[in-house]
Scaffold this motif. Structure first.
Motif, mmCIF file in Angstrom:
data_model
loop_
_atom_site.group_PDB
_atom_site.id
_atom_site.type_symbol
_atom_site.label_atom_id
_atom_site.label_comp_id
_atom_site.label_asym_id
_atom_site.label_seq_id
_atom_site.Cartn_x
_atom_site.Cartn_y
_atom_site.Cartn_z
ATOM 1 N N ASP A 9 -16.710 -60.196 -43.171
ATOM 2 C CA ASP A 9 -16.847 -58.665 -43.154
ATOM 3 C C ASP A 9 -15.950 -58.540 -44.306
ATOM 4 N N GLU A 10 -14.696 -58.441 -44.492
ATOM 5 C CA GLU A 10 -13.495 -58.223 -45.499
ATOM 6 C C GLU A 10 -13.559 -58.614 -46.568
ATOM 7 N N GLU A 11 -12.666 -60.300 -46.539
ATOM 8 C CA GLU A 11 -12.847 -60.474 -47.660
ATOM 9 C C GLU A 11 -13.841 -61.370 -48.633
ATOM 10 N N GLN B 269 -24.031 -62.919 -48.937
ATOM 11 C CA GLN B 269 -23.257 -62.313 -50.234
ATOM 12 C C GLN B 269 -22.439 -61.486 -50.528
ATOM 13 N N PHE B 270 -20.972 -62.250 -51.538
ATOM 14 C CA PHE B 270 -19.712 -61.500 -51.565
ATOM 15 C C PHE B 270 -20.061 -61.289 -53.405
ATOM 16 N N TYR C 105 -23.473 -67.419 -47.960
ATOM 17 C CA TYR C 105 -22.935 -68.590 -46.815
ATOM 18 C C TYR C 105 -23.410 -68.160 -45.667
ATOM 19 N N LEU C 106 -23.098 -69.063 -44.573
ATOM 20 C CA LEU C 106 -23.397 -68.800 -43.220
ATOM 21 C C LEU C 106 -22.905 -67.862 -42.870
ATOM 22 N N TYR C 107 -23.411 -67.587 -41.930
ATOM 23 C CA TYR C 107 -22.192 -66.243 -41.436
ATOM 24 C C TYR C 107 -22.796 -66.264 -39.900
ATOM 25 N N GLU C 108 -24.410 -66.297 -39.537
ATOM 26 C CA GLU C 108 -24.265 -66.582 -38.137
ATOM 27 C C GLU C 108 -25.571 -66.958 -37.673
ATOM 28 N N ILE C 109 -25.341 -67.310 -36.388
ATOM 29 C CA ILE C 109 -26.920 -68.388 -35.663
ATOM 30 C C ILE C 109 -27.280 -67.555 -34.778
#
Length: 171
Positions: free
Chosen positions: A160-162, A105-106, A113-117
């Motif tokens: 990570d940054e945005e 989440q941001f 948001y899908l981040y890793e699988i």
């Protein structure tokens, strides 16, 4: 580290997807946290060769695109159930294997948001195996059937940054 000879290929097929880590730092992490447990079977060069070979044949985006009954694609207006994402991957690697979907989440955004699988391999890096439980995952909502996740692609930046509003989204 002994991946130097493979660097160009690794950079294409198994790059770091975060701005926090260079490719070299990412590969060092992968060896230290994951590869070293297989060092009695695969020394570093063989580990990275096997990992690179797996990366070349593991097309997660394609696996998601051909998901049934509904393709999982990075569309701005689409949300997907976590269980649908997991089932799309399991349809390819085996339904009886545990995999993990990680979300992010941001600030200022209630969506996930899908981040890793996470997909796991045996110590020879040739066969899919069930992933061990992990407490270090970025969590998606607890109820997999109700959890709606946004899948976006990233172009030229890092999650990570945005914030997601600054990320390039493509259909």
């Amino acid at each position: 580290m002994q991946y130097k000879a493979l660097q160009p290929d690794l950079g294409n097929y198994w790059p770091s997807l975060t701005t926090r880590w260079t490719n070299e730092k990412f590969w060092d992490h992968e060896w230290t946290d994951h590869g070293s447990c297989s060092s009695n079977v695969l020394p570093p060069l063989q580990y990275f060769t096997a990992a690179n070979a797996q990366s070349k044949k593991t097309d997660i985006k394609q696996w998601l695109r051909v998901a049934k009954p509904r393709p999982i694609q990075p569309l701005d207006s689409a949300l997907f159930k976590q269980s649908a994402i997991e089932n799309a991957i399991k349809a390819v690697i085996g339904n009886n294997l545990n995999i993990y979907v990680s979300c992010r989440q941001f600030r200022g955004d209630v969506r996930y948001y899908l981040y890793e699988i996470y997909i796991c391999l045996d110590k020879t890096a040739t066969n899919y195996v069930t992933c061990p439980a992990s407490s270090s995952l970025n969590c998606c909502p607890e109820n997999k059937d109700d959890a709606l996740i946004k899948y976006i692609t990233i172009s030229g930046t890092s999650v990570d940054e945005e914030s997601p509003n600054k990320l390039a989204q493509s259909p």
